[in-house]
Design an enzyme around this catalytic site. Structure first.
Site, mmCIF file in Angstrom:
data_model
loop_
_atom_site.group_PDB
_atom_site.id
_atom_site.type_symbol
_atom_site.label_atom_id
_atom_site.label_comp_id
_atom_site.label_asym_id
_atom_site.label_seq_id
_atom_site.Cartn_x
_atom_site.Cartn_y
_atom_site.Cartn_z
ATOM 1 N N HIS A 52 32.300 11.783 29.686
ATOM 2 C CA HIS A 52 32.935 12.824 30.490
ATOM 3 C C HIS A 52 33.791 12.178 31.576
ATOM 4 O O HIS A 52 33.490 11.078 32.056
ATOM 5 C CB HIS A 52 31.888 13.711 31.149
ATOM 6 C CG HIS A 52 31.171 14.608 30.202
ATOM 7 N ND1 HIS A 52 30.616 15.800 30.600
ATOM 8 C CD2 HIS A 52 30.919 14.506 28.870
ATOM 9 C CE1 HIS A 52 30.051 16.389 29.555
ATOM 10 N NE2 HIS A 52 30.217 15.613 28.499
ATOM 11 N N GLU A 54 34.062 12.823 34.700
ATOM 12 C CA GLU A 54 33.318 12.552 35.933
ATOM 13 C C GLU A 54 32.516 11.260 35.833
ATOM 14 O O GLU A 54 32.462 10.475 36.784
ATOM 15 C CB GLU A 54 32.357 13.697 36.260
ATOM 16 C CG GLU A 54 32.999 15.052 36.429
ATOM 17 C CD GLU A 54 33.003 15.876 35.147
ATOM 18 O OE1 GLU A 54 33.330 15.325 34.070
ATOM 19 O OE2 GLU A 54 32.679 17.069 35.225
ATOM 20 N N CYS A 82 29.269 19.721 34.357
ATOM 21 C CA CYS A 82 28.089 20.166 33.605
ATOM 22 C C CYS A 82 26.816 19.627 34.278
ATOM 23 O O CYS A 82 26.888 18.907 35.278
ATOM 24 C CB CYS A 82 28.183 19.665 32.161
ATOM 25 S SG CYS A 82 27.987 17.868 32.017
ATOM 26 N N CYS A 85 26.732 15.714 34.486
ATOM 27 C CA CYS A 85 27.618 15.184 35.520
ATOM 28 C C CYS A 85 27.145 15.566 36.913
ATOM 29 O O CYS A 85 27.236 14.764 37.845
ATOM 30 C CB CYS A 85 29.043 15.648 35.267
ATOM 31 S SG CYS A 85 29.734 14.957 33.746
#
Length: 151
Positions: A52, A54, A82, A85
């Protein structure tokens, strides 16, 4: 530089992800009004569920600072983080998170959960959503619309 400036930079990273066939999410971390790291989604390219935007930005920032603690740092990301993260943001001791589009299916910082405000945890951080929300939502919506049309 203001929040919209940094979110525009994150949108540029989302465009990079999109050009690589990834879900267009971009992120960056700022400390003392300077960008110290960037990231964009790489799940498909790297075959990595942790890929991801992040997570990439967090890992790059910790390497840049030489510490796992991201005190006095802010994350700008085009999509609401999410649970995974949000957990990494909590663990890294980030100070602030700014996101663009809300995520009604997986958002952990406003939409489905409020991890950043949970008083049972020993660290809380400020969250501001909706920065350039229309632009951030549009890039993701267009990406998935295009995917559906290709099927």
């Amino acid at each position: 530089m203001n929040d919209e400036f940094w979110m525009t930079q994150a949108l540029s990273l989302a465009e990079t992800a999109k050009s690589l066939g990834e879900v267009p999410v971009g992120a960056l971390i700022v400390k003392d009004n300077s960008m110290i790291s960037t990231g964009f989604n790489t799940r498909e390219l790297a075959c990595d569920p942790l890929g991801h935007a992040e997570m990439s930005a967090i890992m790059a920032a910790t390497r840049s600072l030489g510490s796992w603690r991201l005190n006095d740092c802010s994350l700008y990301v085009t999509l609401e983080p999410c649970l995974m993260c949000a957990g990494a943001l909590y663990q890294s001791r980030i100070s602030k998170v700014f996101f663009g589009a809300y995520d009604s299916k997986a958002g952990a910082l406003k939409s489905l959960y409020n991890i950043h405000e949970d008083t049972r945890l020993n660290h809380r951080f400020e969250v501001i959503g909706g920065i350039l929300e229309k632009e951030c939502s549009s890039i993701i919506s267009a990406f998935f619309r295009n995917k559906r049309q290709q099927k």
